[in-house]
Enzyme design. Sequence first.
Site, PDB file in Angstrom:
ATOM      1  N   ARG A 107       0.834  -1.208   0.000  1.00 50.85           N
ATOM      2  CA  ARG A 107       0.000   0.000   0.000  1.00 50.85           C
ATOM      3  C   ARG A 107       0.873   1.264   0.000  1.00 50.85           C
ATOM      4  O   ARG A 107       0.530   2.259  -0.643  1.00 50.85           O
ATOM      5  CB  ARG A 107      -0.935  -0.031   1.222  1.00 50.85           C
ATOM      6  CG  ARG A 107      -1.936   1.094   1.253  1.00 50.85           C
ATOM      7  CD  ARG A 107      -3.077   0.818   2.230  1.00 50.85           C
ATOM      8  NE  ARG A 107      -3.930   1.991   2.349  1.00 50.85           N
ATOM      9  CZ  ARG A 107      -4.031   2.751   3.434  1.00 50.85           C
ATOM     10  NH1 ARG A 107      -3.323   2.443   4.527  1.00 50.85           N
ATOM     11  NH2 ARG A 107      -4.814   3.801   3.455  1.00 50.85           N
ATOM     12  N   HIS A 111       0.558   4.203  -2.617  1.00 53.85           N
ATOM     13  CA  HIS A 111       0.221   5.584  -2.233  1.00 53.85           C
ATOM     14  C   HIS A 111       1.344   6.568  -2.563  1.00 53.85           C
ATOM     15  O   HIS A 111       1.079   7.725  -2.872  1.00 53.85           O
ATOM     16  CB  HIS A 111      -0.142   5.657  -0.747  1.00 53.85           C
ATOM     17  CG  HIS A 111      -1.560   5.275  -0.469  1.00 53.85           C
ATOM     18  ND1 HIS A 111      -2.320   5.857   0.518  1.00 53.85           N
ATOM     19  CD2 HIS A 111      -2.373   4.365  -1.059  1.00 53.85           C
ATOM     20  CE1 HIS A 111      -3.539   5.313   0.526  1.00 53.85           C
ATOM     21  NE2 HIS A 111      -3.581   4.397  -0.413  1.00 53.85           N
ATOM     22  N   TRP A 250     -10.438  -8.789   3.352  1.00 55.14           N
ATOM     23  CA  TRP A 250     -11.181  -9.076   2.115  1.00 55.14           C
ATOM     24  C   TRP A 250     -11.355 -10.581   1.901  1.00 55.14           C
ATOM     25  O   TRP A 250     -12.129 -10.991   1.059  1.00 55.14           O
ATOM     26  CB  TRP A 250     -10.429  -8.501   0.915  1.00 55.14           C
ATOM     27  CG  TRP A 250     -10.506  -7.013   0.787  1.00 55.14           C
ATOM     28  CD1 TRP A 250     -11.495  -6.309   0.153  1.00 55.14           C
ATOM     29  CD2 TRP A 250      -9.571  -6.049   1.268  1.00 55.14           C
ATOM     30  NE1 TRP A 250     -11.216  -4.953   0.221  1.00 55.14           N
ATOM     31  CE2 TRP A 250     -10.041  -4.774   0.891  1.00 55.14           C
ATOM     32  CE3 TRP A 250      -8.361  -6.119   1.983  1.00 55.14           C
ATOM     33  CZ2 TRP A 250      -9.365  -3.590   1.201  1.00 55.14           C
ATOM     34  CZ3 TRP A 250      -7.694  -4.941   2.299  1.00 55.14           C
ATOM     35  CH2 TRP A 250      -8.195  -3.698   1.903  1.00 55.14           C
TER      36      TRP A 250
HETATM   37 FE1  FMI Z   1      -6.177  -0.303  -1.314  1.00 57.36          FE
HETATM   38  N1  FMI Z   1      -7.093   0.156   0.438  1.00 57.36           N
HETATM   39  N2  FMI Z   1      -7.381   1.056  -2.312  1.00 57.36           N
HETATM   40  N3  FMI Z   1      -5.105  -0.581  -3.021  1.00 57.36           N
HETATM   41  N4  FMI Z   1      -4.857  -1.449  -0.283  1.00 57.36           N
HETATM   42  C1  FMI Z   1      -6.777  -0.337   1.670  1.00 57.36           C
HETATM   43  C2  FMI Z   1      -5.778  -1.251   1.963  1.00 57.36           C
HETATM   44  C3  FMI Z   1      -4.946  -1.805   1.040  1.00 57.36           C
HETATM   45  C4  FMI Z   1      -8.387   1.756  -1.750  1.00 57.36           C
HETATM   46  C5  FMI Z   1      -8.763   1.732  -0.446  1.00 57.36           C
HETATM   47  C6  FMI Z   1      -8.160   0.996   0.569  1.00 57.36           C
HETATM   48  C7  FMI Z   1      -5.321   0.048  -4.233  1.00 57.36           C
HETATM   49  C8  FMI Z   1      -6.343   0.892  -4.516  1.00 57.36           C
HETATM   50  C9  FMI Z   1      -7.285   1.372  -3.626  1.00 57.36           C
HETATM   51  C10 FMI Z   1      -3.872  -2.212  -0.859  1.00 57.36           C
HETATM   52  C11 FMI Z   1      -3.424  -2.132  -2.163  1.00 57.36           C
HETATM   53  C12 FMI Z   1      -3.970  -1.320  -3.138  1.00 57.36           C
HETATM   54  C13 FMI Z   1      -7.678   0.211   2.611  1.00 57.36           C
HETATM   55  C14 FMI Z   1      -7.658  -0.080   4.105  1.00 57.36           C
HETATM   56  C15 FMI Z   1      -8.535   1.036   1.935  1.00 57.36           C
HETATM   57  C16 FMI Z   1      -9.672   1.853   2.521  1.00 57.36           C
HETATM   58  C17 FMI Z   1      -6.480   0.609   4.780  1.00 57.36           C
HETATM   59  C18 FMI Z   1      -6.550   0.523   6.279  1.00 57.36           C
HETATM   60  O1  FMI Z   1      -5.504   0.298   6.895  1.00 57.36           O
HETATM   61  O2  FMI Z   1      -7.658   0.720   6.825  1.00 57.36           O
HETATM   62  C19 FMI Z   1      -9.086   2.626  -2.792  1.00 57.36           C
HETATM   63  C20 FMI Z   1     -10.525   2.216  -3.013  1.00 57.36           C
HETATM   64  C21 FMI Z   1      -9.076   4.046  -2.392  1.00 57.36           C
HETATM   65  C22 FMI Z   1      -7.768   4.549  -1.977  1.00 57.36           C
HETATM   66  C23 FMI Z   1      -8.278   2.331  -3.985  1.00 57.36           C
HETATM   67  O3  FMI Z   1      -8.447   2.837  -5.129  1.00 57.36           O
HETATM   68  C24 FMI Z   1      -4.262  -0.308  -5.126  1.00 57.36           C
HETATM   69  C25 FMI Z   1      -4.124   0.222  -6.574  1.00 57.36           C
HETATM   70  C26 FMI Z   1      -3.425  -1.144  -4.451  1.00 57.36           C
HETATM   71  C27 FMI Z   1      -2.081  -1.757  -4.890  1.00 57.36           C
HETATM   72  C28 FMI Z   1      -2.018  -2.324  -6.163  1.00 57.36           C
HETATM   73  C29 FMI Z   1      -3.335  -3.101   0.151  1.00 57.36           C
HETATM   74  C30 FMI Z   1      -2.258  -4.147  -0.067  1.00 57.36           C
HETATM   75  C31 FMI Z   1      -4.021  -2.839   1.318  1.00 57.36           C
HETATM   76  C32 FMI Z   1      -3.832  -3.543   2.683  1.00 57.36           C
HETATM   77  C33 FMI Z   1      -3.020  -2.673   3.597  1.00 57.36           C
HETATM   78  C34 FMI Z   1      -2.903  -3.240   4.993  1.00 57.36           C
HETATM   79  O4  FMI Z   1      -2.372  -2.519   5.846  1.00 57.36           O
HETATM   80  O5  FMI Z   1      -3.308  -4.375   5.251  1.00 57.36           O
END
Ligand code: FMI
Length: 352
Positions: A107, A111, A250
């Site tokens: 992430r 970002h 998820w």
């Molecule tokens: Fe996602 N993400 N993500 N994400 N992301 C996470 C966790 C998370 C969104 C929202 C969102 C992509 C795109 C997008 C990735 C990988 C990727 C979370 C929860 C949210 C709300 C974070 C938390 O700690 O609460 C969207 C919808 C809005 C920003 C979005 O477009 C993309 C492109 C990727 C990489 C290819 C991963 C791995 C996580 C898990 C992070 C964790 O700490 O477990």
Amino acid sequence: MSTARILNPFFTRTFSKRSVYLFSAATATFAVAATATNEKQQRQGGHWNFNWNKKWLLSTAPIVHMAQEIKDKSEKDYQEVYNAIAVKLREEDEFDGYIGYGPVLTRLAWHSSGTWDKNNNTGGSFGGTYQFQKESNDPSNKGLHNGAEFLAPIHKQFPWLSHGDLYTLGGVVAIQELQGPVIPWRPGRVDLPEDMTPDNGRLPDAVYGADYVRNFFKRLDLNDQEVVALMGAHCLGRTHLQNTGFDGPWGAASNTFTNEFFLNLLNENWKLEKNEAKNMQWNSPKGYMMLPTDHALIEDDKYMAYVKLYATNNDKFFEDFAKAFKKLLEGGITFPQSTPTYRFETLDSQGL
Ligand code: FMI
């Protein structure tokens, strides 16, 4: 010369002879040749903004982020950095209820790249500006300090690595070590000064539908297929109430990179519910969740076609994800032809 060539700012191979030919998109009729010295490139940290301020040129001259050749470093050196991150990942496996640091590193890579604006080539992974408080304190980046703190000792060990290279490589290591595809990766991002940090608010929101998602990712030059493939990374990790106001994982295998996200989207019995933070999210009886933006992928016909494709073909998902993730991490960067593309070995494949 064709209009298309004039409309696209481009660099010829003569860059290596230190000549840069710029074609300003909006002035289209002017071709400006400028000579730049290495000295100048160093001074500007690889960030070229030709702003001649002539009446006949637009004041917004194109910004070029030219990757720098690191002459004394080879693939072996970068594989060494890869290994250091991978070993640390394996050792510090208790983080976040034994999910480990892989998801948060993925992430962070996204970002730190996702601030790119293709319209003016600002933001993106190039300058490593996540290192500055203005960006790391962006409310959209809540929780990512865990990833940055994980990587800090790696930067101490390999101080020659730029922050942009560090954050993106962290994501590559995470995906590969969690059994995902090999992500071809190129080095050469250059740390930019603090005042080049993009303003907050460039990262997307999770509360909207398909139109918002489609429109948002256009700014990153990503199409429907690429967006669906990238969203498959939500097989990893979980949402945290304290970070984003969403709650839960998820799927079942939060630290293994698979196409589970697409299978769950199609096969679970989803119910839209309000969570503790009063945000709406989709929940399944198995305790899985989907963000509104995730569920939007099965509400839109064009997105749905790719969801079905990736749910039934894991190899195709891996292939498309690797391409799209590489593209995401390289948004806005011009790589000289001499830049090598590295395909790193996992610890497993090295027998480590
Ligand atoms: Fe996602 N993400 N993500 N994400 N992301 C996470 C966790 C998370 C969104 C929202 C969102 C992509 C795109 C997008 C990735 C990988 C990727 C979370 C929860 C949210 C709300 C974070 C938390 O700690 O609460 C969207 C919808 C809005 C920003 C979005 O477009 C993309 C492109 C990727 C990489 C290819 C991963 C791995 C996580 C898990 C992070 C964790 O700490 O477990």
